[in-house]
Design an enzyme around this catalytic site. Structure first.
Site, mmCIF file in Angstrom:
data_model
loop_
_atom_site.group_PDB
_atom_site.id
_atom_site.type_symbol
_atom_site.label_atom_id
_atom_site.label_comp_id
_atom_site.label_asym_id
_atom_site.label_seq_id
_atom_site.Cartn_x
_atom_site.Cartn_y
_atom_site.Cartn_z
ATOM 1 N N ASP A 28 30.162 17.998 78.772
ATOM 2 C CA ASP A 28 29.087 16.736 79.064
ATOM 3 C C ASP A 28 29.357 15.798 80.040
ATOM 4 O OD1 ASP A 28 30.949 16.245 77.159
ATOM 5 O OD2 ASP A 28 29.875 15.225 75.866
ATOM 6 N N ASP A 68 27.046 29.062 82.719
ATOM 7 C CA ASP A 68 25.126 29.340 82.755
ATOM 8 C C ASP A 68 24.524 28.121 83.186
ATOM 9 O OD1 ASP A 68 23.123 30.559 83.096
ATOM 10 O OD2 ASP A 68 22.879 31.074 80.871
ATOM 11 N N LYS A 109 34.737 22.109 75.850
ATOM 12 C CA LYS A 109 34.174 21.027 74.505
ATOM 13 C C LYS A 109 35.421 21.139 73.579
ATOM 14 C CE LYS A 109 31.196 18.255 73.096
ATOM 15 N NZ LYS A 109 30.758 17.010 73.607
ATOM 16 N N TYR A 161 27.239 34.590 73.997
ATOM 17 C CA TYR A 161 26.758 35.870 74.698
ATOM 18 C C TYR A 161 27.002 37.237 73.896
ATOM 19 C CZ TYR A 161 24.750 32.748 78.041
ATOM 20 O OH TYR A 161 24.219 31.458 78.687
#
Ligand code: ATP
Length: 336
Positions: A207, A231, A174, A127
């Site tokens: 995930d 988000d 991640k 972002y």
């Protein structure tokens, strides 16, 4: 007694409708506020101003607290998202998004009491808005993660967890793939965790986190994460507890805070008077707590819970038939 000054951005789409209902409910609790109305988003652009006018930023900085409706940013016209601009300009580094089951609200997990809080970093990551096209067939975006940015976010998460008597704080990342960026986030998470030994501090890959959220969501308590994962995961959590119409949020900085629903401006239902104002209302409840107005906050939450468990005056998104105004009147009546 001096009135509490609160900046208000009605927003676009359903924004003005749900803002009007929310302010009416706040005032019905006896809250004496001076509402300072400000422009942002499409409403500002249509007046020939930038999506986030400098006077809006200055006013929020000066007032310290803002209640914000959803804003639309026209896509593909070179406008940077009003939300992203506001969060960056005011350095609102922590986006707090609770996901709690409300009694009577139908959903895949209605039988389980869920009470999670997502603490999302709000100013960095993809972002940061650094995108470029070195070749007509190649577009690149830069993921920016800084050590101070990670450190203040994870510390805020632990402090908030302590204040609220939480038990577990989980970092979502991640780092198995993004070893430097997410690796840094994770490093700062465990560094901070050492100063908060009362918590079960652990981490989960994003995930796997999503899979766990749709199978055993009750295991989670506080999730701290980077901007993009936050988000996505917070919308997922909103879905678990009944949808976007119920999901509140707070953008917290060192010097000011902006309270707004997780959802967008919902152009598909705008102007019809059927939007659910609960997400904005519960964001306003977070604002009342922030201002130390705990009694008014509790009265509104109790009233929303009564209206939901009663089930007779629910908005269309929750399977009911009430419009925004009818729901608002019911919440006011139930809190009397
Ligand atoms: P954005 O890109 O700003 O997030 P969006 O269109 O992707 O916008 P939303 O505006 O949040 O997402 O809307 C997603 C869906 O949820 C739409 O079908 C919308 O009507 C519905 N929705 C969102 N907020 C509400 C609300 N307060 N009450 C009822 N339905 C809502």
């Amino acid at each position: 007694m001096a009135k509490t000054r609160i900046a208000v951005i009605p927003g676009d789409g359903i924004g003005p409708e749900i803002m009007q209902a929310t302010i009416a409910i706040l005032e019905a609790t006896g809250l004496e506020a001076e509402w300072v109305e400000l422009d942002a988003g499409l409403a500002a652009i249509e007046k020939g101003k930038p999506a986030v006018p400098p006077e809006t930023i200055d006013a929020i900085r000066e007032i310290g607290t803002a209640l914000k409706g959803p804003t639309t940013t026209p896509s593909g016209k070179g406008h940077k998202s009003a939300n992203v601009q506001l969060r960056q300009a005011l350095d609102l580094f922590a986006n707090v998004r609770p996901a709690r089951t409300l009694p009577g609200v139908k959903g895949a997990f209605a039988h389980i009491h869920l009470d999670m809080i997502i603490v999302r970093e709000n100013t960095e990551d993809l972002y940061a808005g650094i995108e470029y096209q070195p070749h007509p067939d190649v577009a690149q975006a830069i993921k920016v993660i800084t050590r101070p940015g990670c450190a203040r976010l994870v510390r805020y998460g632990f402090e908030m967890a302590r204040e609220q008597g939480r038990k577990r704080v989980t970092a979502v990342h991640k780092a198995n793939i993004m070893k430097l960026t997410d690796g840094m986030f994770l490093e700062e998470f465990y560094k901070a965790a050492a100063d908060y030994p009362e918590f079960q501090a652990d981490d989960v890959i994003v995930d796997n986190c999503c899979m766990q959220l749709v199978t055993r969501p009750e295991q989670f308590d506080v999730l701290v994460t980077e901007n993009l994962y936050g988000d996505i995961v917070s919308d997922l959590c909103a879905g678990l507890v009944g949808g976007l119409g119920l999901a509140p949020g707070a953008n917290i900085g060192e010097h000011c805070a902006v309270f707004e629903a997780v959802h967008g401006s919902a152009p598909d239902i705008a102007g019809r008077g059927v939007a659910n104002p609960t997400a904005l209302l519960l964001s306003a409840v977070m604002m009342l707590h922030h201002l130390g107005l705990h009694d008014q906050a509790s009265r509104i939450v109790n009233s929303v819970m009564r209206v939901c468990s009663d089930g007779k005056c629910l908005t269309v998104d929750l399977g009911g038939r009430a419009n925004t105004h009818e729901y608002m009147v019911e919440v006011i009546n139930q809190s009397a």
